[in-house]
Design a protein around this motif. Structure first.
Motif: not given
Length: 264
Positions: A205-208, A244-257
């Motif tokens: 579940n982490r940035n591959p 993109p994957n690093q940004i997605e990690a941040v967004m998923a954390g902020m949006q709790k998804r």
């Protein structure tokens, strides 16, 4: 020499590969075909698309009982061990070192028996989850041999020097619980495979891209100078930051998804 089905690989949708030594009738002992199957599996994993984590275990009653002594004198294909047949390693060493060469984290779930070459293979994993009653030993001196499957390379930073020397010189058997005390086990649990999968699912579940970079840095830590490590950190960070994957990690954390990464 048939190596078919000696080591199985099952890649799940979340990128976790279940890798199994599949010689249960011999406690997954190492004969020539088993060495070849392990190396072949390691090579396949290096180029496998969508791979994020490996969970390594043995079928049956053991992780790996070490060298199959019955095949020791029968191996007519033996080459001088100093000959490098697999990059920086010979065949036996590659069976352990291939897990460090794997681009993603490898978690070994160890149960039953883990002797000699089996312990050196387990030492090639990033993380070892061990049953407390597992029988373990650096067994080679029992047979008048020295550990030579990459163990001395892999044990650096894991185990205190004098403890390692005693275990090597005496081939004393110890338990999985003692392995935790010595530094040869990361976790000790009654359900090593369950715990290994829990850890694998968390890593998946982490940035591959960041996970692969972190593994490269972990390998560099004992091989490079301080200046080289500082540079390697910067190079790896530049490769993932604002991607993109690093940004997605941040967004998923902020949006709790759950994150939705693009696989390597």
């Amino acid at each position: 020499m048939s190596i078919e089905n000696r080591v199985t690989i099952d890649l799940a949708d979340n990128g976790v590969a279940q890798v199994r030594f599949n010689r249960p009738d011999k406690m997954n002992a190492l004969d020539p075909a088993q060495f070849e199957a392990i190396i072949e599996a390691g090579e396949k994993l290096r180029t496998m698309k969508g791979l994020r984590v490996v969970v390594l275990a043995g079928e049956g009653k053991a992780f790996c009982a070490g060298l199959d002594i019955s095949s020791f004198t029968a191996d007519g294909e033996r080459k001088p061990l100093a000959e490098r047949t697999h990059g920086n390693a010979n065949r036996a060493q590659e069976a352990a070192m291939t897990w460090r060469k794997c681009p993603v984290p490898v978690i070994a779930a160890v149960h039953g028996v883990c002797f000699g070459g089996g312990l050196q293979i387990a030492s090639g994993a990033d993380i070892r989850v061990v049953h407390p009653a597992t029988r373990m030993a650096i067994m080679e001196l029992k047979w008048g041999l020295v550990p030579d499957m990459g163990g001395y390379n892999l044990w650096r930073g894991l185990i205190r020097d004098d403890v390692l020397r005693e275990l090597v010189y005496t081939n004393r058997e110890f338990t999985g619980a003692e392995a935790k005390e010595y530094g040869l086990a990361t976790h000790v649990t009654e359900d090593p495979l369950g715990k290994a999968n829990d850890i694998a699912n968390e890593i998946a579940n982490r940035n591959p891209e960041a996970i692969r970079g972190a593994k490269r840095l972990s390998e560099a830590m004992f091989e490079k100078s301080g200046d080289e490590i500082l540079m390697a950190e910067s190079v790896e960070q530049d490769a993932v930051m604002r991607k993109p994957n690093q940004i997605e990690a941040v967004m998923a954390g902020m949006q709790k998804r759950a994150p939705n990464f693009t696989d390597v």
